[in-house]
Each structure stands twice: as structure tokens, then as C-alpha cells.
Design a protein around this motif. Sequence first.
Motif, PDB file in Angstrom:
ATOM      1  N   THR A 105     -65.008 171.424 112.710  1.00 51.19           N
ATOM      2  CA  THR A 105     -65.322 172.978 112.529  1.00 51.19           C
ATOM      3  C   THR A 105     -64.367 173.640 113.494  1.00 51.19           C
ATOM      4  OG1 THR A 105     -67.864 172.637 112.005  1.00 51.19           O
ATOM      5  CG2 THR A 105     -66.916 174.922 113.053  1.00 51.19           C
ATOM      6  N   ARG A 106     -63.937 173.216 114.663  1.00 54.75           N
ATOM      7  CA  ARG A 106     -63.182 174.033 115.380  1.00 54.75           C
ATOM      8  C   ARG A 106     -61.859 173.629 114.889  1.00 54.75           C
ATOM      9  NH1 ARG A 106     -67.014 171.800 119.675  1.00 54.75           N
ATOM     10  NH2 ARG A 106     -65.687 170.241 120.110  1.00 54.75           N
ATOM     11  N   ALA A 107     -61.386 172.285 114.471  1.00 48.89           N
ATOM     12  CA  ALA A 107     -60.393 172.452 113.452  1.00 48.89           C
ATOM     13  C   ALA A 107     -59.875 173.377 112.552  1.00 48.89           C
ATOM     14  CB  ALA A 107     -60.058 170.644 113.369  1.00 48.89           C
ATOM     15  N   ARG A 108     -60.946 173.625 111.964  1.00 57.23           N
ATOM     16  CA  ARG A 108     -61.002 174.512 110.605  1.00 57.23           C
ATOM     17  C   ARG A 108     -60.759 175.915 111.235  1.00 57.23           C
ATOM     18  NH1 ARG A 108     -66.176 173.923 107.653  1.00 57.23           N
ATOM     19  NH2 ARG A 108     -65.198 175.624 106.405  1.00 57.23           N
ATOM     20  N   MET A 109     -61.303 176.285 112.326  1.00 61.00           N
ATOM     21  CA  MET A 109     -61.036 177.612 113.025  1.00 61.00           C
ATOM     22  C   MET A 109     -59.684 177.648 113.715  1.00 61.00           C
ATOM     23  SD  MET A 109     -64.807 177.732 114.850  1.00 61.00           S
ATOM     24  CE  MET A 109     -64.527 179.321 115.703  1.00 61.00           C
ATOM     25  N   ILE A 110     -59.239 176.624 114.206  1.00 58.32           N
ATOM     26  CA  ILE A 110     -57.803 176.847 114.877  1.00 58.32           C
ATOM     27  C   ILE A 110     -56.753 176.929 113.477  1.00 58.32           C
ATOM     28  CG2 ILE A 110     -56.041 175.492 115.801  1.00 58.32           C
ATOM     29  CD1 ILE A 110     -58.459 174.136 117.784  1.00 58.32           C
ATOM     30  N   CYS A 111     -57.057 176.265 112.622  1.00 57.68           N
ATOM     31  CA  CYS A 111     -56.136 176.206 111.248  1.00 57.68           C
ATOM     32  C   CYS A 111     -56.123 177.744 110.759  1.00 57.68           C
ATOM     33  CB  CYS A 111     -56.734 175.342 110.135  1.00 57.68           C
ATOM     34  SG  CYS A 111     -55.675 175.244 108.775  1.00 57.68           S
ATOM     35  N   ALA A 112     -57.436 178.387 110.840  1.00 63.45           N
ATOM     36  CA  ALA A 112     -57.677 179.773 110.409  1.00 63.45           C
ATOM     37  C   ALA A 112     -56.685 180.678 111.424  1.00 63.45           C
ATOM     38  CB  ALA A 112     -58.901 180.167 109.933  1.00 63.45           C
ATOM     39  N   LEU A 113     -57.065 180.640 112.693  1.00 62.65           N
ATOM     40  CA  LEU A 113     -56.465 181.521 113.698  1.00 62.65           C
ATOM     41  C   LEU A 113     -54.663 181.179 113.703  1.00 62.65           C
ATOM     42  CD1 LEU A 113     -59.235 181.410 116.201  1.00 62.65           C
ATOM     43  CD2 LEU A 113     -58.818 183.305 114.576  1.00 62.65           C
ATOM     44  N   ASN A 114     -54.516 180.042 113.237  1.00 65.36           N
ATOM     45  CA  ASN A 114     -53.172 179.733 113.325  1.00 65.36           C
ATOM     46  C   ASN A 114     -52.264 180.739 112.187  1.00 65.36           C
ATOM     47  OD1 ASN A 114     -50.724 178.191 114.367  1.00 65.36           O
ATOM     48  ND2 ASN A 114     -50.813 176.786 112.767  1.00 65.36           N
ATOM     49  N   ILE A 115     -53.059 181.076 111.368  1.00 60.77           N
ATOM     50  CA  ILE A 115     -52.482 181.941 110.235  1.00 60.77           C
ATOM     51  C   ILE A 115     -52.682 183.209 110.629  1.00 60.77           C
ATOM     52  CG2 ILE A 115     -52.814 182.535 107.773  1.00 60.77           C
ATOM     53  CD1 ILE A 115     -54.080 179.846 107.573  1.00 60.77           C
ATOM     54  N   GLU A 116     -53.807 183.706 111.177  1.00 55.86           N
ATOM     55  CA  GLU A 116     -54.071 185.291 111.196  1.00 55.86           C
ATOM     56  C   GLU A 116     -55.339 185.504 112.377  1.00 55.86           C
ATOM     57  OE1 GLU A 116     -54.637 189.250 108.953  1.00 55.86           O
ATOM     58  OE2 GLU A 116     -53.661 187.709 107.965  1.00 55.86           O
TER      59      GLU A 116
ATOM     60  N   ASP B  38     -48.574 174.821 117.486  1.00 53.94           N
ATOM     61  CA  ASP B  38     -47.503 173.682 117.501  1.00 53.94           C
ATOM     62  C   ASP B  38     -48.235 172.277 117.365  1.00 53.94           C
ATOM     63  OD1 ASP B  38     -45.626 175.717 117.873  1.00 53.94           O
ATOM     64  OD2 ASP B  38     -44.982 175.102 119.436  1.00 53.94           O
ATOM     65  N   ILE B  39     -49.029 172.142 118.473  1.00 49.69           N
ATOM     66  CA  ILE B  39     -50.022 170.860 118.381  1.00 49.69           C
ATOM     67  C   ILE B  39     -50.638 170.756 117.168  1.00 49.69           C
ATOM     68  CG2 ILE B  39     -51.648 169.752 119.643  1.00 49.69           C
ATOM     69  CD1 ILE B  39     -50.947 171.339 122.264  1.00 49.69           C
ATOM     70  N   PHE B  40     -51.219 171.497 116.599  1.00 46.69           N
ATOM     71  CA  PHE B  40     -52.077 171.757 115.571  1.00 46.69           C
ATOM     72  C   PHE B  40     -51.211 171.359 114.208  1.00 46.69           C
ATOM     73  CE2 PHE B  40     -54.552 173.140 111.860  1.00 46.69           C
ATOM     74  CZ  PHE B  40     -55.753 172.248 111.990  1.00 46.69           C
ATOM     75  N   ALA B  41     -50.086 171.926 114.156  1.00 43.90           N
ATOM     76  CA  ALA B  41     -49.220 171.697 112.960  1.00 43.90           C
ATOM     77  C   ALA B  41     -48.573 170.414 112.989  1.00 43.90           C
ATOM     78  CB  ALA B  41     -48.019 172.682 113.323  1.00 43.90           C
ATOM     79  N   LYS B  42     -48.387 169.922 114.315  1.00 44.97           N
ATOM     80  CA  LYS B  42     -47.684 168.507 114.418  1.00 44.97           C
ATOM     81  C   LYS B  42     -48.946 167.333 113.880  1.00 44.97           C
ATOM     82  CE  LYS B  42     -43.422 168.339 115.589  1.00 44.97           C
ATOM     83  NZ  LYS B  42     -42.385 167.806 114.755  1.00 44.97           N
ATOM     84  N   ALA B  43     -50.110 167.581 114.511  1.00 50.88           N
ATOM     85  CA  ALA B  43     -51.050 166.742 114.114  1.00 50.88           C
ATOM     86  C   ALA B  43     -51.421 166.742 112.557  1.00 50.88           C
ATOM     87  CB  ALA B  43     -52.348 167.060 114.811  1.00 50.88           C
ATOM     88  N   PHE B  44     -51.142 167.895 111.903  1.00 53.10           N
ATOM     89  CA  PHE B  44     -51.516 168.246 110.520  1.00 53.10           C
ATOM     90  C   PHE B  44     -50.201 167.602 109.907  1.00 53.10           C
ATOM     91  CE2 PHE B  44     -54.279 170.331 107.609  1.00 53.10           C
ATOM     92  CZ  PHE B  44     -53.537 170.473 106.604  1.00 53.10           C
ATOM     93  N   GLU B  45     -49.005 167.704 110.306  1.00 49.87           N
ATOM     94  CA  GLU B  45     -47.742 167.139 109.646  1.00 49.87           C
ATOM     95  C   GLU B  45     -48.058 165.749 109.361  1.00 49.87           C
ATOM     96  OE1 GLU B  45     -43.282 166.483 110.861  1.00 49.87           O
ATOM     97  OE2 GLU B  45     -44.196 168.571 111.166  1.00 49.87           O
ATOM     98  N   HIS B  46     -48.585 165.017 110.801  1.00 49.64           N
ATOM     99  CA  HIS B  46     -48.727 163.323 110.710  1.00 49.64           C
ATOM    100  C   HIS B  46     -49.743 162.995 109.809  1.00 49.64           C
ATOM    101  CE1 HIS B  46     -49.154 159.665 112.425  1.00 49.64           C
ATOM    102  NE2 HIS B  46     -50.468 159.690 112.590  1.00 49.64           N
ATOM    103  N   VAL B  47     -50.829 163.854 109.597  1.00 43.16           N
ATOM    104  CA  VAL B  47     -51.898 163.339 108.656  1.00 43.16           C
ATOM    105  C   VAL B  47     -51.325 163.512 107.330  1.00 43.16           C
ATOM    106  CG1 VAL B  47     -54.197 163.983 107.871  1.00 43.16           C
ATOM    107  CG2 VAL B  47     -53.710 163.830 110.393  1.00 43.16           C
TER     108      VAL B  47
END
Length: 123
Positions: free
Chosen positions: A46-57, A108-117
Motif C-alpha cells: 500500500t505504501r509502495a503504491r502511494m509512493i508511486c502515485a506521489l512520485n507522479i504528482e 530515485d530509490i523507488f524508480a531504481k527498485a521499479f526498474e530492477h523489478v
Amino acid sequence: MEAFDMSCTESNVIHEDVLRRVREKMPNEDPIYEVSELFKVFGDSTRARMICALNIEEMCVCDLAALLNMTQSAISHQLRILKSSRLVKSRKQGKIVYYSLDDSHIGDIFAKAFEHVMEEMEG
């Protein structure tokens, strides 16, 4: 899957030069603990989804609740955790509080983790 290299465990050879170089560069225990705690916060979907959303806007609680199909109360609870971990910050505009990532490092941390996955999923 690659086979595990048993040569080191079978020979019990200690590579003192490697140990010395690593010991010189290893951070103290405190920052390692803090990084571990950071990844625990990231570890909730849930927090990962929130971070993803807040990384956009930046978004308010109502928008996050609608996006994630959750109650405002549940979103607020997760936001408190994210704020206390310094992953999210807030700003008030009139009566509405907007949330965004605390700084670009979080994205950046989230983007790198997402890129890895995604790399593993594609390949």
C-alpha cells in the motif's frame, strides 16, 4: 538458477586483503540500521503504491483514497508512517493538505527498485 560456488566454504580460506578493504569502506552500524528501517517502510505494498502515485504528482488524502480504493482513514494512517519516516511531506492550501515525496531521493530509490523489478519481469 546458478549453482552456488562451494569452493570458499570447502577450503575455509580467509582473504585478508578483501576483508581489510571491505572493513575500511563499511559504514557504521547506525546508518545500516536506518537503511534497513527505510526498506521496511518501502516493504508494504500500500505504501509502495502511494509512493508511486506521489512520485507522479502531489495528492490530497481524498484523491489517494479514490485512486487506491481505500478509506481516507486507512490512507491517513499510511501517510503518518510515511511522514514519520521522512518519505512524504505535506503542505496546506486553504483547508486541503497536499502530500508529496519528501525529496527527489525517494523517487530515485523507488524508480531504481521499479526498474530492477521490471527488468526481471521482462527478461
